[in-house]
Motif scaffolding. Structure first.
Motif, short mmCIF file in Angstrom:
data_model
loop_
_atom_site.label_atom_id
_atom_site.label_comp_id
_atom_site.label_asym_id
_atom_site.label_seq_id
_atom_site.Cartn_x
_atom_site.Cartn_y
_atom_site.Cartn_z
N ASP A 3 0.83 -1.21 0.00
CA ASP A 3 0.00 0.00 0.00
C ASP A 3 0.86 1.27 0.00
OD1 ASP A 3 0.82 0.46 2.64
OD2 ASP A 3 -1.13 0.01 3.52
N GLU A 4 0.22 2.41 0.01
CA GLU A 4 0.91 3.70 -0.09
C GLU A 4 1.91 3.93 1.03
OE1 GLU A 4 -2.57 3.50 -0.03
OE2 GLU A 4 -2.76 3.49 -2.20
N SER A 5 1.69 3.29 2.19
CA SER A 5 2.59 3.47 3.33
C SER A 5 3.74 2.46 3.31
CB SER A 5 1.81 3.35 4.64
OG SER A 5 1.39 2.01 4.84
N GLY A 6 3.74 1.56 2.33
CA GLY A 6 4.80 0.56 2.24
C GLY A 6 4.48 -0.74 2.96
N GLN A 7 3.25 -0.87 3.47
CA GLN A 7 2.85 -2.08 4.18
C GLN A 7 2.31 -3.13 3.22
OE1 GLN A 7 -0.28 -1.49 7.10
NE2 GLN A 7 0.25 -3.39 8.15
N GLU A 8 2.63 -4.39 3.48
CA GLU A 8 2.12 -5.49 2.68
C GLU A 8 0.71 -5.82 3.16
OE1 GLU A 8 4.41 -9.36 0.96
OE2 GLU A 8 4.58 -8.98 3.09
N VAL A 9 -0.28 -5.73 2.26
CA VAL A 9 -1.68 -5.93 2.61
C VAL A 9 -2.36 -6.81 1.56
CG1 VAL A 9 -1.82 -3.68 3.78
CG2 VAL A 9 -2.48 -3.86 1.39
N ALA A 10 -3.52 -7.35 1.91
CA ALA A 10 -4.31 -8.09 0.93
C ALA A 10 -4.73 -7.13 -0.17
CB ALA A 10 -5.54 -8.70 1.60
N TRP A 11 -4.67 -7.60 -1.41
CA TRP A 11 -4.96 -6.74 -2.55
C TRP A 11 -6.44 -6.40 -2.64
CZ3 TRP A 11 -6.52 -8.62 -7.86
CH2 TRP A 11 -6.59 -7.56 -8.77
N ALA A 134 -1.97 -10.08 7.47
CA ALA A 134 -3.08 -10.00 8.41
C ALA A 134 -3.88 -8.71 8.31
CB ALA A 134 -2.54 -10.17 9.83
N VAL A 135 -3.58 -7.89 7.32
CA VAL A 135 -4.30 -6.62 7.18
C VAL A 135 -4.72 -6.42 5.74
CG1 VAL A 135 -3.17 -5.50 9.14
CG2 VAL A 135 -2.17 -5.31 6.88
N GLY A 136 -5.67 -5.55 5.55
CA GLY A 136 -6.17 -5.23 4.21
C GLY A 136 -7.68 -5.37 4.18
N HIS A 137 -8.22 -5.01 3.06
CA HIS A 137 -9.67 -5.06 2.81
C HIS A 137 -10.09 -6.50 2.61
CE1 HIS A 137 -13.47 -4.02 0.85
NE2 HIS A 137 -13.26 -2.76 1.20
N PRO A 149 -12.95 -12.11 5.34
CA PRO A 149 -12.09 -11.14 6.02
C PRO A 149 -10.62 -11.55 6.00
CG PRO A 149 -13.21 -12.53 7.62
CD PRO A 149 -13.75 -12.91 6.27
N VAL A 150 -9.75 -10.56 5.97
CA VAL A 150 -8.33 -10.76 6.17
C VAL A 150 -8.12 -10.74 7.67
CG1 VAL A 150 -6.03 -9.82 5.74
CG2 VAL A 150 -7.85 -9.47 4.06
N LYS A 151 -7.41 -11.72 8.20
CA LYS A 151 -7.21 -11.79 9.65
C LYS A 151 -5.86 -12.42 9.96
CE LYS A 151 -9.54 -16.21 9.93
NZ LYS A 151 -9.54 -17.19 10.97
N ALA A 152 -5.44 -12.32 11.19
CA ALA A 152 -4.20 -12.96 11.62
C ALA A 152 -4.34 -14.48 11.48
CB ALA A 152 -3.88 -12.58 13.06
N GLY A 153 -3.30 -15.12 10.99
CA GLY A 153 -3.33 -16.57 10.79
C GLY A 153 -3.93 -16.89 9.43
N ALA A 156 -9.16 -16.99 4.20
CA ALA A 156 -9.59 -17.32 2.83
C ALA A 156 -9.31 -16.18 1.86
CB ALA A 156 -11.08 -17.66 2.82
N VAL A 157 -8.39 -15.29 2.20
CA VAL A 157 -7.98 -14.21 1.31
C VAL A 157 -6.51 -14.38 0.94
CG1 VAL A 157 -7.81 -11.71 1.00
CG2 VAL A 157 -9.68 -12.66 2.35
N THR A 158 -5.68 -14.65 1.94
CA THR A 158 -4.24 -14.79 1.70
C THR A 158 -3.68 -16.13 2.14
OG1 THR A 158 -3.68 -13.78 3.83
CG2 THR A 158 -3.90 -12.29 1.93
N GLY A 159 -4.53 -17.08 2.53
CA GLY A 159 -4.05 -18.39 2.98
C GLY A 159 -3.10 -18.23 4.15
#
Length: 173
Positions: A3-11, A134-137, A149-153, A156-159
């Motif tokens: 993202d714009e802040s440089g954090q890795e997030v779900a697309w 663990a973050v993102g839309h 939902p994207v969540k810690a662990g 079903a978004v980022t495995g």
């Protein structure tokens, strides 16, 4: 994506986003066609589809889907892209390189069930060998669509997240 802040997030990017790709979201979810395999027995994600079976959960892992994209070349021209088209060959190359370093009896042809198996530390290999996103839309393509939902662990978004090749090699050794 980053993202714009440089954090890795779900697309997730709104439709019409100012890129040539036009927006979109990470895939994933629960199959309404395929039963959940035995290796996913400890995954506790229910389908958002009413009346569906307790199906196969996807994805198992994540890779870069959105900006800044992978540096790809197509027909001799730069063609930056992400998602499955870019990540499948990336994973294929990673597994080939890992297999080249493993003894012949440890080389992998079907890695997926091993990601869910507990290793020597009692944690699934996917959890040990991947960096959790663990973050993102959520992965609904755009409102009013409902997504997972994207969540810690595992989710079903980022495995399990993005693979650390060295950690995966160590876990398979």
């Amino acid at each position: 994506m980053i993202d714009e802040s440089g954090q890795e997030v779900a697309w997730w990017q709104a439709p019409g986003h100012r890129t040539r790709h036009g927006g979109g979201a990470s895939g994933g979810g629960v199959s309404t066609t395929f039963d959940r395999p035995a290796y996913q027995r400890n995954i506790n994600i229910d389908s958002l589809n009413p009346g569906s079976i307790k199906g196969r959960v996807l994805p198992d892992v994540a890779a870069l889907a959105g900006p800044p994209f992978y540096d790809l070349t197509l027909l001799g021209r730069p063609a930056p892209n992400g998602g499955t088209s870019a990540s499948a060959p990336l994973w294929g190359a990673l597994i080939a390189r890992i297999n080249a370093l493993l003894p012949s009896d440890k080389r992998q042809r079907f890695l997926t069930p091993l990601l869910y198996d507990s290793g020597t530390n009692g944690r699934p290999l996917g959890e040990v060998a991947c960096r959790d996103i663990a973050v993102g839309h959520d992965n609904g393509s755009h409102p009013p669509a409902v997504g997972y939902p994207v969540k810690a662990g595992y989710d079903a978004v980022t495995g399990y997240g993005v693979c650390d090749g060295v950690a995966l090699l160590k876990g398979l050794h």
